[in-house]
Design a protein around this motif. Structure first.
Motif, mmCIF file in Angstrom:
data_model
loop_
_atom_site.group_PDB
_atom_site.id
_atom_site.type_symbol
_atom_site.label_atom_id
_atom_site.label_comp_id
_atom_site.label_asym_id
_atom_site.label_seq_id
_atom_site.Cartn_x
_atom_site.Cartn_y
_atom_site.Cartn_z
ATOM 1 N N SER A 57 1.051 -1.130 0.018
ATOM 2 C CA SER A 57 0.011 -0.020 0.032
ATOM 3 C C SER A 57 0.749 1.193 0.040
ATOM 4 O O SER A 57 0.384 2.234 -0.599
ATOM 5 C CB SER A 57 -1.045 0.037 1.409
ATOM 6 O OG SER A 57 -1.734 -0.935 1.283
ATOM 7 N N VAL A 58 2.156 1.145 0.637
ATOM 8 C CA VAL A 58 2.994 2.268 0.578
ATOM 9 C C VAL A 58 3.661 2.410 -0.833
ATOM 10 O O VAL A 58 3.325 3.831 -1.313
ATOM 11 C CB VAL A 58 4.306 2.245 1.613
ATOM 12 C CG1 VAL A 58 5.007 3.446 1.425
ATOM 13 C CG2 VAL A 58 3.629 2.200 3.166
ATOM 14 N N MET A 59 3.865 1.593 -1.362
ATOM 15 C CA MET A 59 4.353 1.547 -2.688
ATOM 16 C C MET A 59 3.156 1.890 -3.905
ATOM 17 O O MET A 59 3.550 2.747 -4.639
ATOM 18 C CB MET A 59 5.047 0.201 -3.294
ATOM 19 C CG MET A 59 6.193 -0.298 -2.723
ATOM 20 S SD MET A 59 7.011 -1.400 -3.514
ATOM 21 C CE MET A 59 6.060 -3.013 -2.801
ATOM 22 N N ALA A 60 1.995 1.783 -3.576
ATOM 23 C CA ALA A 60 0.867 2.389 -4.251
ATOM 24 C C ALA A 60 0.372 3.602 -3.878
ATOM 25 O O ALA A 60 -0.431 3.928 -4.612
ATOM 26 C CB ALA A 60 -0.219 1.439 -4.302
ATOM 27 N N ALA A 61 1.093 4.054 -2.719
ATOM 28 C CA ALA A 61 0.703 5.437 -2.285
ATOM 29 C C ALA A 61 -0.816 5.441 -2.093
ATOM 30 O O ALA A 61 -1.595 6.400 -2.249
ATOM 31 C CB ALA A 61 1.007 6.665 -3.297
ATOM 32 N N LYS A 62 -1.354 4.481 -1.271
ATOM 33 C CA LYS A 62 -2.854 4.375 -0.999
ATOM 34 C C LYS A 62 -2.960 4.736 0.460
ATOM 35 O O LYS A 62 -2.795 3.720 1.108
ATOM 36 C CB LYS A 62 -3.449 2.916 -1.145
ATOM 37 C CG LYS A 62 -3.414 2.794 -2.918
ATOM 38 C CD LYS A 62 -4.194 1.677 -3.162
ATOM 39 C CE LYS A 62 -4.333 1.258 -4.731
ATOM 40 N NZ LYS A 62 -4.805 0.227 -5.097
ATOM 41 N N MET A 63 -3.349 5.942 1.026
ATOM 42 C CA MET A 63 -3.181 6.294 2.264
ATOM 43 C C MET A 63 -4.115 5.425 3.068
ATOM 44 O O MET A 63 -3.912 5.254 4.172
ATOM 45 C CB MET A 63 -3.391 7.616 2.398
ATOM 46 C CG MET A 63 -3.404 8.225 3.789
ATOM 47 S SD MET A 63 -1.735 8.440 4.484
ATOM 48 C CE MET A 63 -1.102 9.920 3.946
ATOM 49 N N ASP A 64 -5.262 5.374 2.671
ATOM 50 C CA ASP A 64 -6.569 4.728 3.485
ATOM 51 C C ASP A 64 -5.999 3.324 3.715
ATOM 52 O O ASP A 64 -6.185 2.587 4.796
ATOM 53 C CB ASP A 64 -7.816 4.761 2.707
ATOM 54 C CG ASP A 64 -8.368 6.135 2.749
ATOM 55 O OD1 ASP A 64 -7.992 6.838 3.696
ATOM 56 O OD2 ASP A 64 -9.285 6.227 1.851
ATOM 57 N N ALA A 65 -5.433 2.601 2.803
ATOM 58 C CA ALA A 65 -4.837 1.160 2.866
ATOM 59 C C ALA A 65 -3.879 1.011 3.777
ATOM 60 O O ALA A 65 -3.845 0.279 4.393
ATOM 61 C CB ALA A 65 -4.538 0.437 1.521
ATOM 62 N N VAL A 66 -3.137 2.095 3.643
ATOM 63 C CA VAL A 66 -1.789 2.026 4.867
ATOM 64 C C VAL A 66 -2.443 2.408 5.999
ATOM 65 O O VAL A 66 -2.089 1.497 6.970
ATOM 66 C CB VAL A 66 -0.990 3.192 4.418
ATOM 67 C CG1 VAL A 66 0.180 3.290 5.577
ATOM 68 C CG2 VAL A 66 -0.078 2.793 3.211
ATOM 69 N N LEU A 67 -3.168 3.227 6.352
ATOM 70 C CA LEU A 67 -3.909 3.506 7.535
ATOM 71 C C LEU A 67 -4.565 2.356 8.337
ATOM 72 O O LEU A 67 -4.559 2.034 9.427
ATOM 73 C CB LEU A 67 -4.588 4.681 7.611
ATOM 74 C CG LEU A 67 -4.059 6.030 7.484
ATOM 75 C CD1 LEU A 67 -4.802 7.273 7.177
ATOM 76 C CD2 LEU A 67 -2.783 6.165 8.216
ATOM 77 N N ALA A 68 -5.133 1.445 7.306
ATOM 78 C CA ALA A 68 -6.039 0.328 7.649
ATOM 79 C C ALA A 68 -5.103 -0.920 8.161
ATOM 80 O O ALA A 68 -5.545 -1.698 8.970
ATOM 81 C CB ALA A 68 -6.821 -0.205 6.403
ATOM 82 N N CYS A 69 -3.752 -0.865 8.239
ATOM 83 C CA CYS A 69 -2.907 -1.885 8.471
ATOM 84 C C CYS A 69 -2.578 -1.564 10.275
ATOM 85 O O CYS A 69 -2.100 -2.295 10.770
ATOM 86 C CB CYS A 69 -1.505 -1.661 8.005
ATOM 87 S SG CYS A 69 -1.510 -2.142 6.345
ATOM 88 N N PHE A 70 -3.028 -0.383 10.675
ATOM 89 C CA PHE A 70 -2.833 0.119 12.109
ATOM 90 C C PHE A 70 -4.014 0.182 12.900
ATOM 91 O O PHE A 70 -4.897 0.208 12.340
ATOM 92 C CB PHE A 70 -2.068 1.264 12.067
ATOM 93 C CG PHE A 70 -0.634 1.399 11.333
ATOM 94 C CD1 PHE A 70 0.253 1.172 12.052
ATOM 95 C CD2 PHE A 70 -0.540 1.191 10.224
ATOM 96 C CE1 PHE A 70 1.634 1.179 11.725
ATOM 97 C CE2 PHE A 70 0.672 1.360 9.618
ATOM 98 C CZ PHE A 70 1.642 1.341 9.970
ATOM 99 N N THR A 71 -3.679 -0.267 14.328
ATOM 100 C CA THR A 71 -4.577 -0.160 15.255
ATOM 101 C C THR A 71 -5.069 1.488 15.343
ATOM 102 O O THR A 71 -4.247 2.231 15.116
ATOM 103 C CB THR A 71 -4.127 -0.648 16.625
ATOM 104 O OG1 THR A 71 -3.112 0.151 17.169
ATOM 105 C CG2 THR A 71 -3.897 -2.114 16.520
#
Length: 157
Positions: A20-34
């Motif tokens: 998700s970081v490589m795809a620059a998808k902020m919502d998908a990155v944030l979804a990985c975290f509590t």
């Protein structure tokens, strides 16, 4: 028996998070975290940078960190090596990020950077709850004409 297995954490780290970081998808990155997650960044002798999923007063948000990255670079992550402890819900990963400045980036003159990284992950409920990023930027000093005198506190011969 652990709730989450090695394959689950590998997918979370490499595909869900770094993908998700490589795809620059902020919502998908944030979804990985509590919801209460924290990221700490250690770089040499610099002060520790801290970012928070829910920042308090005088704290920086996750979106500051990844927003800066997405605005300025195309990121690629590879050469992963993982140590995953499913019993204690944690992992350590070494890898090589390559950061290519985007047109118009303030970092364009520095060119492509290849870093050496190690991240330590603590998981909670199948998501990243705390991530520590250790990184070294061995290419930038030479590009800027700076000569290293060795690591801090390393005896000179």
């Amino acid at each position: 028996m652990p709730k989450f297995n090695r394959d689950y954490y590998l997918k979370l780290i490499e595909t869900d998070y770094f993908g998700s970081v490589m795809a620059a998808k902020m919502d998908a990155v944030l979804a990985c975290f509590t919801p209460a997650a924290e990221v700490n960044i250690y770089h040499g002798d610099n002060p520790i940078r801290r970012f928070f999923a829910k920042p308090g007063k005088d704290q920086e948000s996750f979106t500051v960190f990844w927003g800066h990255l997405f605005e300025n670079y195309h990121a690629h992550f590879g050469n992963f090596h993982h140590v995953i402890d499913t019993e204690h819900d944690c992992a350590a990963s070494t890898f090589l990020p390559t950061l290519t400045p985007k047109p118009g980036s303030a970092y364009l003159a520095a060119g492509i950077l290849t870093l050496n990284n190690c991240n330590f992950f603590r998981f909670k409920d199948g998501k990243i709850d705390h991530m520590i990023i250790y990184y070294a930027n061995p290419t930038l000093g030479a590009k800027l004409g700076a000569a290293s005198s060795g690591p801090t506190a390393f005896p000179k011969g």
